[in-house]
Design a protein around this motif. Structure first.
Motif, PDB file in Angstrom:
ATOM      1  N   LEU A   1     -29.887  -5.442   0.853  1.00  0.00           N
ATOM      2  CA  LEU A   1     -29.972  -6.900   1.007  1.00  0.00           C
ATOM      3  C   LEU A   1     -29.162  -7.407   2.194  1.00  0.00           C
ATOM      4  N   ASN A   2     -28.343  -6.534   2.801  1.00  0.00           N
ATOM      5  CA  ASN A   2     -27.614  -6.899   4.020  1.00  0.00           C
ATOM      6  C   ASN A   2     -28.414  -6.601   5.277  1.00  0.00           C
ATOM      7  N   SER A   3     -29.562  -5.973   5.097  1.00  0.00           N
ATOM      8  CA  SER A   3     -30.377  -5.592   6.240  1.00  0.00           C
ATOM      9  C   SER A   3     -31.223  -6.761   6.734  1.00  0.00           C
ATOM     10  N   GLN A   4     -31.572  -6.701   7.999  1.00  0.00           N
ATOM     11  CA  GLN A   4     -32.497  -7.672   8.585  1.00  0.00           C
ATOM     12  C   GLN A   4     -33.879  -7.078   8.819  1.00  0.00           C
ATOM     13  N   CYS A   5     -34.040  -5.799   8.445  1.00  0.00           N
ATOM     14  CA  CYS A   5     -35.345  -5.128   8.559  1.00  0.00           C
ATOM     15  C   CYS A   5     -35.295  -3.874   7.700  1.00  0.00           C
ATOM     16  N   ILE A   6     -36.294  -3.699   6.833  1.00  0.00           N
ATOM     17  CA  ILE A   6     -36.348  -2.564   5.915  1.00  0.00           C
ATOM     18  C   ILE A   6     -37.602  -1.755   6.208  1.00  0.00           C
ATOM     19  N   LEU A   7     -37.407  -0.472   6.558  1.00  0.00           N
ATOM     20  CA  LEU A   7     -38.530   0.434   6.791  1.00  0.00           C
ATOM     21  C   LEU A   7     -38.640   1.415   5.632  1.00  0.00           C
ATOM     22  N   LEU A   8     -39.770   1.434   4.983  1.00  0.00           N
ATOM     23  CA  LEU A   8     -40.081   2.441   3.967  1.00  0.00           C
ATOM     24  C   LEU A   8     -40.988   3.465   4.641  1.00  0.00           C
ATOM     25  N   TRP A   9     -40.389   4.540   5.120  1.00  0.00           N
ATOM     26  CA  TRP A   9     -41.129   5.511   5.941  1.00  0.00           C
ATOM     27  C   TRP A   9     -41.601   6.660   5.045  1.00  0.00           C
ATOM     28  N   GLY A  10     -42.892   6.648   4.736  1.00  0.00           N
ATOM     29  CA  GLY A  10     -43.440   7.673   3.850  1.00  0.00           C
ATOM     30  C   GLY A  10     -42.938   7.548   2.431  1.00  0.00           C
ATOM     31  N   LYS A  11     -42.460   6.377   2.061  1.00  0.00           N
ATOM     32  CA  LYS A  11     -41.869   6.171   0.741  1.00  0.00           C
ATOM     33  C   LYS A  11     -42.665   5.114  -0.014  1.00  0.00           C
ATOM     34  N   ASN A  12     -42.928   5.408  -1.295  1.00  0.00           N
ATOM     35  CA  ASN A  12     -43.717   4.529  -2.151  1.00  0.00           C
ATOM     36  C   ASN A  12     -42.920   4.212  -3.413  1.00  0.00           C
ATOM     37  N   PRO A  13     -41.931   3.311  -3.322  1.00  0.00           N
ATOM     38  CA  PRO A  13     -41.053   3.069  -4.469  1.00  0.00           C
ATOM     39  C   PRO A  13     -41.756   2.512  -5.704  1.00  0.00           C
ATOM     40  N   VAL A  14     -42.866   1.800  -5.544  1.00  0.00           N
ATOM     41  CA  VAL A  14     -43.564   1.277  -6.717  1.00  0.00           C
ATOM     42  C   VAL A  14     -43.908   2.417  -7.677  1.00  0.00           C
ATOM     43  N   ASP A  15     -44.299   3.565  -7.128  1.00  0.00           N
ATOM     44  CA  ASP A  15     -44.688   4.697  -7.959  1.00  0.00           C
ATOM     45  C   ASP A  15     -43.551   5.694  -8.203  1.00  0.00           C
ATOM     46  N   THR A  16     -42.637   5.834  -7.257  1.00  0.00           N
ATOM     47  CA  THR A  16     -41.657   6.919  -7.345  1.00  0.00           C
ATOM     48  C   THR A  16     -40.212   6.455  -7.492  1.00  0.00           C
ATOM     49  N   SER A  17     -39.930   5.193  -7.269  1.00  0.00           N
ATOM     50  CA  SER A  17     -38.570   4.662  -7.435  1.00  0.00           C
ATOM     51  C   SER A  17     -38.668   3.195  -7.838  1.00  0.00           C
ATOM     52  N   PRO A  18     -39.229   2.927  -9.034  1.00  0.00           N
ATOM     53  CA  PRO A  18     -39.563   1.545  -9.405  1.00  0.00           C
ATOM     54  C   PRO A  18     -38.360   0.617  -9.511  1.00  0.00           C
ATOM     55  N   HIS A  19     -37.164   1.164  -9.649  1.00  0.00           N
ATOM     56  CA  HIS A  19     -35.999   0.283  -9.739  1.00  0.00           C
ATOM     57  C   HIS A  19     -35.502  -0.171  -8.374  1.00  0.00           C
ATOM     58  N   MET A  20     -36.137   0.322  -7.324  1.00  0.00           N
ATOM     59  CA  MET A  20     -35.916  -0.240  -5.994  1.00  0.00           C
ATOM     60  C   MET A  20     -36.734  -1.510  -5.802  1.00  0.00           C
ATOM     61  N   VAL A  21     -37.806  -1.642  -6.586  1.00  0.00           N
ATOM     62  CA  VAL A  21     -38.730  -2.764  -6.404  1.00  0.00           C
ATOM     63  C   VAL A  21     -38.060  -4.127  -6.588  1.00  0.00           C
ATOM     64  N   PRO A  22     -37.246  -4.354  -7.647  1.00  0.00           N
ATOM     65  CA  PRO A  22     -36.587  -5.654  -7.770  1.00  0.00           C
ATOM     66  C   PRO A  22     -35.693  -5.991  -6.574  1.00  0.00           C
ATOM     67  N   ILE A  23     -35.066  -4.971  -5.981  1.00  0.00           N
ATOM     68  CA  ILE A  23     -34.220  -5.205  -4.808  1.00  0.00           C
ATOM     69  C   ILE A  23     -35.087  -5.593  -3.620  1.00  0.00           C
ATOM     70  N   LEU A  24     -36.225  -4.930  -3.469  1.00  0.00           N
ATOM     71  CA  LEU A  24     -37.151  -5.281  -2.390  1.00  0.00           C
ATOM     72  C   LEU A  24     -37.693  -6.698  -2.566  1.00  0.00           C
ATOM     73  N   LYS A  25     -37.949  -7.087  -3.800  1.00  0.00           N
ATOM     74  CA  LYS A  25     -38.427  -8.451  -4.045  1.00  0.00           C
ATOM     75  C   LYS A  25     -37.352  -9.480  -3.699  1.00  0.00           C
ATOM     76  N   GLU A  26     -36.084  -9.140  -3.969  1.00  0.00           N
ATOM     77  CA  GLU A  26     -34.993 -10.031  -3.552  1.00  0.00           C
ATOM     78  C   GLU A  26     -34.939 -10.126  -2.031  1.00  0.00           C
ATOM     79  N   ALA A  27     -35.140  -8.989  -1.363  1.00  0.00           N
ATOM     80  CA  ALA A  27     -35.155  -8.988   0.104  1.00  0.00           C
ATOM     81  C   ALA A  27     -36.297  -9.837   0.636  1.00  0.00           C
ATOM     82  N   SER A  28     -37.440  -9.753  -0.030  1.00  0.00           N
ATOM     83  CA  SER A  28     -38.590 -10.552   0.390  1.00  0.00           C
ATOM     84  C   SER A  28     -38.300 -12.040   0.296  1.00  0.00           C
TER      85      SER A  28
END
Length: 652
Positions: free
Chosen positions: A157-184
């Protein structure tokens, strides 16, 4: 009702904290720990299913022995006596090197490592090195940084740009998703770089669908554009990097346009991506495993790492190139945990198991003991792996269910489940939270913990050095975490039943002192004469590039056991890849590679690049394993399985 604290034992990024409520009627309610900042009160479907498996009716609850008429239940005394006798005979006649201990990461608890401690006490059994999962990426970051660390999850959440390179957290790390939604909500750009339009693209502001295996070309093209656009951090690379000038000189020999042509993206797209990343005051990259699952995997990750160094996004809040996290594991006493064998113990690259048994040492391997894994589904080149496994005269598997590997063994020994044991569970991928779990229920009658199994075998083999060193399971775990407890200023017993955080490395490399031999970040130097080769088809008979991806509902093969025998894996292709063949959605087809074939059901997915076919991995043999198609090709470094170096053709 009594409440217990446990944890998900799957080899997963999230390693969730579990709340288990045991009622007076013996029923147990399992849920995510609402107090944990990672789990946030919910479990994914694979975590919930795994936590409840202890009561699955298909579970093996007695030792099994295969004879001419099939499987029969036997007593533990018979099983342990016969197995120990056979182990002793193999070692005395052929030496310990004629025995393979094959293990992987089917359970995240420390106590399960007693298998390694036992086999090391036998004096040099053969073991696999490398990885089926992440080896090339691990090697890359060790070469660049000296060690593999990740930022605290909430630092995103301190970042100004988030790259998910070859990463699919919705399927493989779903607890990253709420953090990504906060970033959004904070209007932070979220970028997905992936050949597949995965479920995580729904969270993104940008998606760049590059060609499979061209990750290194994209990263190098971005490095060239970053220098041309003057978006590099000169101060960082001059003061904290080795070979910075050589790297900058080397990349000038390449044409950005030619590199971009290999990716399937346009110059405009790559320029936009470079600006989003390079102009952000802090930018973070989260890497998945796909970019390193080809023969140039280590090179690819090193070139992506270089983007972080070039822009000075290392050691700052909101930065980092995050692949895995071995910070906490360094505070585990691995000498006590693993009882390391001498340097002379033979090894083989894990993905090359079949060739090692059949070609490198034909007829020499007399026994194999499989723990925490289902290699005949997960290993590449399924047909040859089965041939190799079947060629070994004596085979033992410790399991909870009759997997494809267990089916081909001579003995299967049933083991306990995470709910039936106390253990220390932590992540080696993402965060530094851990749980010293409590035993929630009594073990199902007839099963044993691995510690008891190997302790009994050691007694029968008269391995007094092992039994003296490891008298009981609690002492084994507590001694292994002693360095960690010293840093936390607590006793191991104080951690039982708690979810805890291991502090101290929330922003890796903040002091700019890397763990390489000279304390500097090390650039990978690309050479033009090598022409940065790409992963491309070299046989016109096999024009389709296969990529195998992880399932949302299963950790590898662990949750596919209940699929109907008639159910088929799905092959996802765009209509442009069908070459006007008379095929429709739902048709049954065969994918054929030089290594084998797989019967699938067709799914039309117009988001996929032309001539790319996607298949979900993990299916059991009764349905069809994607590794019937893959080869034993290794990556350039790290002894990683190059699963995505697979080309095939489609036959109706």
């Amino acid at each position: 009702m009594k409440t217990y604290k446990s944890a998900c034992s799957l080899d997963c990024w999230d390693v969730c904290s579990i709340r288990a409520e045991a009622n007076e009627d013996s029923s147990v309610k399992i849920s995510g720990d609402a107090d944990d900042p990672i789990t946030r009160g919910f479990l994914c479907q694979k975590g919930y299913a795994s936590a409840n498996f202890y009561k699955d009716p298909s579970r093996i609850t007695k030792p099994m022995k295969k004879n001419e008429s099939g499987w029969q239940e036997i007593t533990w005394e018979q099983a342990l006596s016969e197995i120990s006798e056979k182990l002793g005979k193999i070692i005395s006649t052929h030496g310990p090197q004629s025995l393979i201990h094959y293990k992987d990461a089917g359970h995240g608890g420390l106590a399960k490592n007693i298998d390694t401690a036992f086999f090391n006490s036998l004096g040099g059994v053969t073991t696999p090195t490398g990885s089926l999962c992440w080896g090339a990426g691990m090697k890359a970051q060790q070469l660049d940084f000296g060690q593999v660390y990740s930022h605290h999850p909430l630092d995103m959440l301190n970042s100004q740009c988030i790259l998910l390179w070859g990463k699919n957290p919705v399927d493989t790390s779903p607890h990253m998703v709420p953090i990504l939604k906060e970033a959004s909500k904070k209007n932070i750009p979220i970028i997905v770089i992936d050949p597949v339009k995965s479920a995580s693209v729904s969270l993104a502001t940008h998606h760049y669908p590059l060609q499979p295996g061209s990750d290194g070309h994209l990263a190098l093209a971005m490095a060239i554009l970053l220098t041309e656009k003057k978006l590099i951090d000169t101060l960082f690379i001059e003061n904290h990097c080795l070979d910075a000038e050589n790297f900058l000189q080397a990349i000038r020999q390449f044409s950005a346009e030619n590199l971009i042509a290999k990716t399937g993206l346009s110059l405009e797209q790559v320029s936009e991506l470079t600006d989003l990343y390079g102009k952000a005051s802090s930018a973070t990259i989260f890497l998945g495993y796909g970019p390193q699952r080809n023969r140039y995997g280590c090179r690819n990750i090193r070139l992506i790492d270089a983007l972080g160094a070039l822009t000075g996004n290392i050691g700052i809040k909101g930065g980092g190139v995050n692949y895995a996290n071995h910070y906490m594991s360094q505070s585990i006493d691995k000498k006590h945990l693993l009882n390391p064998a001498g340097e002379s113990a033979p090894t083989f690259p894990q993905p090359a198991f079949a060739d090692y048994v059949l070609s490198t040492r034909p007829g020499e391997i007399q026994g194999i003991f499989v723990t925490l894994s289902n290699p005949l589904v997960q290993l590449p080149d399924t047909n040859r792996s089965i041939e190799a496994f079947d060629s070994i005269p004596f085979k033992v598997v410790i399991e909870q269910r009759m997997t494809d590997t267990a089916q081909r063994a001579d003995y299967v020994l049933p083991c306990t489940h995470i709910m039936e044991e106390s253990d220390f569970v932590m992540s080696s991928m993402w965060h530094n939270f851990f749980t010293y779990t409590e035993q929630v229920v009594d073990p199902v009658h007839g099963v044993k913990h691995e510690f008891e199994i190997f302790h009994c075998l050691a007694e029968k083999l008269n391995l007094t050095s092992f039994t003296d060193q490891y008298p009981c399971i609690s002492a084994y775990v507590n001694s292994s975490i002693k360095p960690l407890c010293e840093k936390l200023n607590c006793r191991p017993e104080e951690l039982i039943g708690k979810r805890s955080f291991f502090p101290g490395n929330e922003i890796p490399w903040q002091n700019q002192n890397f763990e390489t031999t000279d304390g500097l970040y090390h650039f990978y130097i690309p050479r033009e004469k090598e022409d940065l080769p790409a992963v491309e088809p070299n046989d016109p008979h096999y024009p389709l590039h296969l990529i195998s991806v992880h399932s949302r509902h299963s950790m590898h093969s662990q949750h596919f056991s209940d699929r109907s025998d008639s159910e088929l894996p799905e092959a996802f292709l765009s209509s442009s890849s069908l070459n006007n063949d008379d095929l429709s959605e739902g048709d049954i087809l065969r994918l054929i590679s030089p290594n084998g074939e797989l019967t699938c059901r067709l799914v039309i997915d117009e988001s996929l690049p032309k001539d790319v076919v996607k298949v979900i991995q993990g299916w059991w043999h009764k349905n069809g394993s994607v590794n019937q198609l893959t080869s034993q090709q290794l990556t350039d470094s790290g002894e990683q399985a190059a699963y995505n170096d697979c080309f095939c053709r489609l036959v109706r």
